[in-house]
Motif scaffolding. Structure first.
Motif, short mmCIF file in Angstrom:
data_model
loop_
_atom_site.label_atom_id
_atom_site.label_comp_id
_atom_site.label_asym_id
_atom_site.label_seq_id
_atom_site.Cartn_x
_atom_site.Cartn_y
_atom_site.Cartn_z
N TYR A 5 0.85 -1.19 0.00
CA TYR A 5 0.00 0.00 0.00
C TYR A 5 0.88 1.24 0.00
O TYR A 5 2.08 1.18 0.27
CB TYR A 5 -0.90 0.01 1.24
CG TYR A 5 -0.11 -0.07 2.53
CD1 TYR A 5 0.49 1.06 3.07
CD2 TYR A 5 0.07 -1.28 3.18
CE1 TYR A 5 1.24 0.98 4.23
CE2 TYR A 5 0.82 -1.37 4.34
CZ TYR A 5 1.40 -0.23 4.86
OH TYR A 5 2.16 -0.30 6.00
N VAL A 25 -5.94 4.79 2.71
CA VAL A 25 -4.72 5.03 3.48
C VAL A 25 -4.36 6.50 3.32
O VAL A 25 -3.99 6.94 2.23
CB VAL A 25 -3.55 4.14 3.00
CG1 VAL A 25 -2.27 4.48 3.75
CG2 VAL A 25 -3.89 2.67 3.14
N ALA A 28 0.94 6.89 5.60
CA ALA A 28 1.67 5.63 5.62
C ALA A 28 3.16 5.93 5.77
O ALA A 28 3.85 6.18 4.78
CB ALA A 28 1.42 4.84 4.34
N GLY A 32 5.94 1.71 7.69
CA GLY A 32 4.67 1.00 7.79
C GLY A 32 4.25 0.80 9.23
O GLY A 32 4.52 1.63 10.08
N LEU A 35 -0.92 3.10 10.44
CA LEU A 35 -1.41 3.98 9.39
C LEU A 35 -2.57 4.82 9.90
O LEU A 35 -3.18 4.51 10.92
CB LEU A 35 -1.90 3.14 8.21
CG LEU A 35 -0.98 2.04 7.70
CD1 LEU A 35 -1.65 1.24 6.60
CD2 LEU A 35 0.33 2.63 7.22
N ASP A 68 -1.29 -2.25 10.15
CA ASP A 68 -1.39 -2.61 8.74
C ASP A 68 -1.45 -4.12 8.46
O ASP A 68 -1.38 -4.53 7.31
CB ASP A 68 -0.24 -1.98 7.95
CG ASP A 68 1.14 -2.54 8.30
OD1 ASP A 68 1.24 -3.41 9.20
OD2 ASP A 68 2.12 -2.11 7.68
#
Length: 156
Positions: A5, A25, A28, A32, A35, A68
């Motif tokens: 992502y 999202v 980010a 990671g 989020l 995530d």
């Protein structure tokens, strides 16, 4: 490892009572893990029903800081990107943390680029922040439960 992502990714999150919700999202960090997401109704029967033209931050049913893992494991399906993604259009919202016993509330603000770092917590009137999402960090399962409950209550 390349993350599946990026900011502006649209995903389909499975709901506990069947169907899917859409999420975006909005933040980010490179590393990671945590989020910021905007979540949208209505409940969709299939992820293939998802549209993108009505994804606007003001129409989100919730804004959540979340882990995530659902995206990493592929349980939450990346289904596209917000058309003409512009990060400035998707601000990092203020949150509220409430203590129902003391009836105290704090307005919580985060660093624009990091959903893990708060920059301020201001004591506020308990009843003044009703429209803000609750502060907290949800794992993927907790986020699924929260959005499932929220969208189920909108059906009644």
């Amino acid at each position: 490892m390349k993350l599946p992502y990026e900011e502006g990714s649209v995903f389909a999150m499975p709901l506990r009572n069947g169907g899917f919700a859409r999420g975006v999202v909005a933040r980010a960090p490179r590393r990671g893990k945590v989020l910021l997401g905007y979540f949208f109704g209505p409940r969709l029967e299939t992820s293939g029903e998802a549209t993108f033209d009505d994804l606007h931050p003001n129409l989100a049913v919730a804004r959540i800081r979340f882990g995530d893992l659902g995206l990493i494991e592929g349980r939450w399906l990346i289904i596209g990107r917000v058309p003409s993604w512009n990060r400035a259009d998707w601000p990092f919202p203020d949150f509220v943390r409430r203590d129902p016993i003391s009836r105290k509330a704090w307005l919580v603000r985060y660093v624009n680029d990091d959903p893990l770092r708060s920059v301020s917590e201001l004591l506020s009137n308990y009843d003044d922040l009703q429209l803000l999402d609750s502060d907290g960090l949800s794992g993927a399962g907790a986020a699924e439960a929260k959005i499932s409950k929220l969208l189920a209550s909108q059906l009644h």
